[in-house]
Design a protein around this motif. Structure first.
Motif, mmCIF file in Angstrom:
data_model
loop_
_atom_site.group_PDB
_atom_site.id
_atom_site.type_symbol
_atom_site.label_atom_id
_atom_site.label_comp_id
_atom_site.label_asym_id
_atom_site.label_seq_id
_atom_site.Cartn_x
_atom_site.Cartn_y
_atom_site.Cartn_z
ATOM 1 N N ILE A 161 49.300 91.153 86.918
ATOM 2 C CA ILE A 161 48.596 92.133 86.090
ATOM 3 C C ILE A 161 47.106 91.889 86.254
ATOM 4 C CG2 ILE A 161 48.180 92.992 83.749
ATOM 5 C CD1 ILE A 161 50.993 92.052 83.012
ATOM 6 N N GLU A 162 46.349 92.963 86.509
ATOM 7 C CA GLU A 162 44.899 92.872 86.625
ATOM 8 C C GLU A 162 44.247 93.727 85.550
ATOM 9 O OE1 GLU A 162 43.770 94.105 90.509
ATOM 10 O OE2 GLU A 162 44.730 92.417 91.537
ATOM 11 N N ASP A 163 43.006 93.400 85.194
ATOM 12 C CA ASP A 163 42.274 94.289 84.299
ATOM 13 C C ASP A 163 41.683 95.440 85.117
ATOM 14 O OD1 ASP A 163 39.958 93.384 85.546
ATOM 15 O OD2 ASP A 163 39.314 92.129 83.868
ATOM 16 N N TYR A 199 45.766 92.542 74.238
ATOM 17 C CA TYR A 199 45.661 93.581 75.256
ATOM 18 C C TYR A 199 46.424 94.833 74.809
ATOM 19 C CZ TYR A 199 43.415 90.549 78.649
ATOM 20 O OH TYR A 199 42.507 89.744 79.294
ATOM 21 N N ASN A 200 45.863 95.981 75.184
ATOM 22 C CA ASN A 200 46.466 97.261 74.831
ATOM 23 C C ASN A 200 46.827 98.001 76.116
ATOM 24 O OD1 ASN A 200 46.987 99.974 74.018
ATOM 25 N ND2 ASN A 200 45.784 99.647 72.165
ATOM 26 N N VAL A 201 48.109 98.143 76.368
ATOM 27 C CA VAL A 201 48.561 98.748 77.621
ATOM 28 C C VAL A 201 48.202 100.230 77.694
ATOM 29 C CG1 VAL A 201 50.866 99.459 76.877
ATOM 30 C CG2 VAL A 201 50.504 98.720 79.241
ATOM 31 N N TYR A 202 47.913 100.851 76.548
ATOM 32 C CA TYR A 202 47.607 102.283 76.515
ATOM 33 C C TYR A 202 46.138 102.586 76.811
ATOM 34 C CZ TYR A 202 51.975 102.124 73.878
ATOM 35 O OH TYR A 202 53.266 101.883 73.479
ATOM 36 N N ASN A 261 49.040 87.646 74.710
ATOM 37 C CA ASN A 261 47.776 87.375 75.387
ATOM 38 C C ASN A 261 46.643 88.172 74.741
ATOM 39 O OD1 ASN A 261 48.639 85.829 78.087
ATOM 40 N ND2 ASN A 261 50.157 87.407 77.660
ATOM 41 N N THR A 262 45.459 87.560 74.715
ATOM 42 C CA THR A 262 44.312 88.215 74.097
ATOM 43 C C THR A 262 43.155 88.351 75.074
ATOM 44 O OG1 THR A 262 43.513 86.088 73.256
ATOM 45 C CG2 THR A 262 44.890 87.414 71.779
ATOM 46 N N LYS A 263 42.322 89.334 74.818
ATOM 47 C CA LYS A 263 41.110 89.562 75.603
ATOM 48 C C LYS A 263 40.021 88.566 75.187
ATOM 49 C CE LYS A 263 41.398 93.924 74.319
ATOM 50 N NZ LYS A 263 41.143 95.368 74.133
#
Length: 780
Positions: free
Chosen positions: A626-628, A337-340, A329-331
């Motif tokens: 999952i939310e931003d 997306y970067n989980v860190y 998935n992309t922004k």
């Protein structure tokens, strides 16, 4: 030259106004050039609207408790209304008392700096940067290197300062004062790897930003000035002095009274300090599994040593949207997306209280019962950790473990010889090691530390709601810091007799019933050119007699499992096992009945859940959405279901599993742990007692336990201690005691199975059932 000479005065005025005009034009020119981005780009409107900062992702339980964070920098954002007024007051009083009266630049403060700090060298006058300017500096850091010469560094510093002024004004135009204050407190560093007020409140006081008291707020605001110098952990006296300076500012500007200052300034610093680490906290194994799961890359066959593992991961990639989610998935800007750093909010299925009960139960059994018993055995045999193998084989195990260490790889990379490597590993050095009484500092060689850790028993636990597949508790081992390997999903071990219900499932599906009687005699199989006959390790008074299938499973008798296998082809059994949700490879051979194949605990819990869920196999899941960082939903996840067996077959298996607990190898749950209500289960023990298993089912919760050492040659000498009923079952028993005691969880001994209508010729209450002796020793 006369001072009152008109010519002199005229020249002075000319030079004065000329210099002033030049300075003004110079500053205006600089600002214009900066605005035109002659000296480099300024933050864009989009960047101001969405300032970049490394925000930790939160792993949140189903009961809305933050289990932990996944981060590069430990930082979580909070809104202004989530911050105590004490923090805001301390910040404004200390850093920017005219915060609400300027538009980003405090010219009165700059004047003070010019005349007091610069001209009169009064350090107490402070700096002229506003909170907004400091925010600009934190959001868009300065690009100044100490390697540059003084002129270049000074010039860049001046230009950068002007850039910050412009950025500060832009911030003031785009955000309210409250938003700016919150943004500032969210980005600044507080030390101890804590970024932002939320992380700092948790790290230093184990609280939330809205609950910070006046003294705590003053301490944290003071720390920001110099996180190391004013660290309450490293330099408590400096921190106390700085806290009182902040309190003095709060008194000066009317945020606290004289009485408050007098009392609070005398208080000692009281911390509830806990440095944030991936190794500590709740659900450590679960959080690490989630991190690896979400950041997985598309499987590349060149990176796998096993084709089976490659196939399993490829299937996960194709069928499980959570696996590799960050790379799938992309922004909006097109980057993954970067989980860190993206501040994701990962809402999981784990229940924080069940997770705590599971961790407590596992630690309690290993610490108080199992490990002391094994240590006693090892001491009795002269310190020999490994059992049933030669000294040469034991040395080889240690050598292989040594080769896996970072120390060994580093020495090899540096060109060290084998002899020097061995000398290095035999040299005693200070180290901190795990013990069930807490970490202890000792002097030990790296080679001895390998032997030391080999003697520890490990265990894993997973609990799941069988109706929707939600994983409620997940414990991959005894201590994540010292035993990183996850034995819920990552590790696989031989399952022993816990595989037997899968055979019985096939029998029930094909028309047999719990009360069907079969001969309790040795069965033989032709395997290639040989004849194989699985035997029981013990005997009962029912040897050679006709017994019910219920008795066979209750006592885990191999003769009965072998009889069932003879009625069906091994391939049919394998198909049934896969149908129940086991994805690991299984070779279709008669020895399946002994459970010599290796499955994960994750697979086993999912398979046993099928019986409770009326024959519908539910794949375990552990994330619901999952939310931003702004609360926008990015993804939702649903349970995958598969009708594996009939509802009637599932209920018959429940009846068989109940008999294991009521009169068979799982009876300890009733006798010792006094668990009431509807409970079924199955114990499992592998060859040489290397692995102990217990799978437990209740109407609304299914759980599994595995216990064993890292190496299968580390085990108990006798079946009484090494069987699943002793190694694994007690953890389930302790867990369920805690769950039943917590009525808010909604798991009750009064829960009942959903009973279907059974055919009239199917009997589940066997006539001679009451005559069977209670037997908790597995005839494996």
């Amino acid at each position: 030259m006369k001072l009152n000479d008109p010519t002199t005065i005229k020249k002075f005025k000319t030079w004065f106004w000329g210099a002033l005009a030049f300075g003004f034009l110079f500053v205006v020119t600089i600002f214009i050039l900066i605005g035109l981005e002659f000296f480099g780009p300024l933050p864009t409107f989009r960047e101001l609207e969405n300032p970049k900062s490394n925000v930790a992702s939160e792993v949140i339980s189903e009961d809305n408790i933050v289990l932990g964070n996944i981060y590069k920098e430990y930082r979580s954002f909070v809104d202004y209304n989530e911050i105590s007024p004490n923090v805001i007051n301390a910040l404004i009083a200390t850093e920017d008392v005219r915060f609400h009266n300027h538009s980003g630049i405090d010219f009165k403060g700059l004047g003070r700096v010019m005349f007091k700090t610069v001209l009169f060298a009064q350090r107490s006058a402070g700096g002229g940067s506003t909170i907004t300017q400091q925010l600009a500096k934190n959001l868009f850091p300065r690009d100044i290197s100490s390697k540059q010469n003084v002129f270049v560094r000074t010039t860049k510093l001046v230009i950068t300062k002007f850039k910050e002024w412009i950025t500060a004004v832009k911030l003031e135009r785009n955000y309210t004062k409250e938003e700016i204050a919150a943004m500032y407190l969210n980005v600044v560093e507080f030390g101890s790897n804590s970024f932002g007020i939320k992380a700092a409140a948790k790290t230093f006081f184990d609280t939330t930003p809205d609950s910070l008291t006046i003294d705590q707020a003053a301490l944290l605001v003071g720390v920001v000035n110099a996180p190391t110098r004013y660290s309450p952990v490293r330099n408590p006296e400096n921190a106390r002095h700085r806290r009182n300076v902040v309190l003095g500012q709060m008194l000066k500007y009317g945020y606290i009274s004289q009485e408050q200052f007098d009392s609070i300034s005398k208080l000692p610093i009281v911390l509830k300090y806990q440095a944030q680490s991936h190794n500590q906290g709740t659900a450590t194994y679960f959080r690490e599994m989630l991190r690896l799961f979400m950041t997985a890359s598309k499987p590349n066959p060149k990176r796998y040593w096993s084709q089976q593992l490659y196939r399993e991961d490829s299937l996960l990639w194709e069928t499980n949207p959570l696996y590799g989610w960050c790379n799938k998935n992309t922004k909006p800007d097109g980057t993954p997306y970067n989980v860190y750093t993206d501040g994701l909010k990962i809402y999981t299925t784990v229940n924080s209280r069940m997770q705590r009960y599971a961790e407590e139960a596992l630690a309690e059994h290993l610490k108080n019962d199992l490990q002391p018993a094994l240590d006693k055995e090892i001491k009795a045999r002269g310190g020999k950790i490994f059992y049933d193998i030669t000294p040469e084989q034991a040395d080889h195990i240690i050598y292989l473990a040594m080769r896996q260490t970072q120390r060994y790889r580093g020495l090899v990379a540096s060109g060290a010889s084998r002899d020097s490597i061995m000398d290095n590993f035999n040299e005693k050095i200070p180290m901190r090691v795990f013990s069930w009484k807490g970490e202890r500092d000792t002097l030990m060689s790296p080679l001895d530390s390998i032997r030391y850790y080999k003697q520890f028993l490990r265990s894993s636990f997973m609990a799941m709601d069988p109706h929707n597949g939600h994983v409620k508790a997940y414990v991959g081992g005894p201590d994540f810091k010292h035993f990183k390997y996850d034995m819920v999903q990552q590790g696989k071990r031989q399952v022993g007799s816990t595989i037997k219900p899968f055979l019985y499932t096939l029998a029930m599906q094909e028309g047999y019933s719990p009360c069907t009687k079969v001969p309790n005699v040795t069965q033989t199989f032709v395997v290639g050119d040989t004849i194989w006959a699985p035997k029981n390790s013990g005997s009962t008074k029912y040897d050679g007699q006709m017994v019910t299938l219920k008795w066979g499973l209750s006592n885990s008798v191999n003769n009965i499992s072998a009889w069932i296998m003879k009625q069906f082809a091994p391939s049919a059994v394998v198909e049934m096992i896969h149908q129940l949700g086991i994805k690991s490879y299984i070779e279709p051979v008669p020895s399946i009945i002994l459970g010599t194949f290796e499955f994960s605990l994750y697979e086993m819990v999912g398979a046993y859940g099928t019986y409770v869920n009326k024959g519908v196999q539910v794949e375990p899941i552990f994330v619901t959405r999952i939310e931003d960082k702004n609360g926008n939903v990015l993804a939702t996840f649903n349970t995958k279901k598969n009708e594996a067996i009939s509802e009637q077959t599932a209920y018959l298996m429940i009846n068989l599993l109940e008999s294991v607990v009521n009169q068979g190898t799982g009876v300890r749950l009733r006798l010792k742990y006094r668990l009431p209500g509807k409970i079924g289960g199955k114990t499992g023990t592998t060859q040489h007692h290397s692995d102990g298993w217990f799978m437990g089912v209740t109407p609304n919760l299914v759980a599994g336990v595995w216990t064993g050492a890292e190496d299968r040659s580390v085990h108990f000498q006798n079946l009484a201690l090494g069987q699943g009923a002793n190694m694994a079952l007690p953890i389930f028993g302790l867990f369920m005691q805690k769950v039943y005691a917590d009525t808010s969880l909604g798991i009750s001994p009064n829960d009942d199975w959903q009973k279907p209508l059974l055919p009239s010729n199917v009997s589940i209450n066997c006539e001679d059932e009451s005559s069977y002796e209670i037997n908790e020793i597995e005839i494996y």
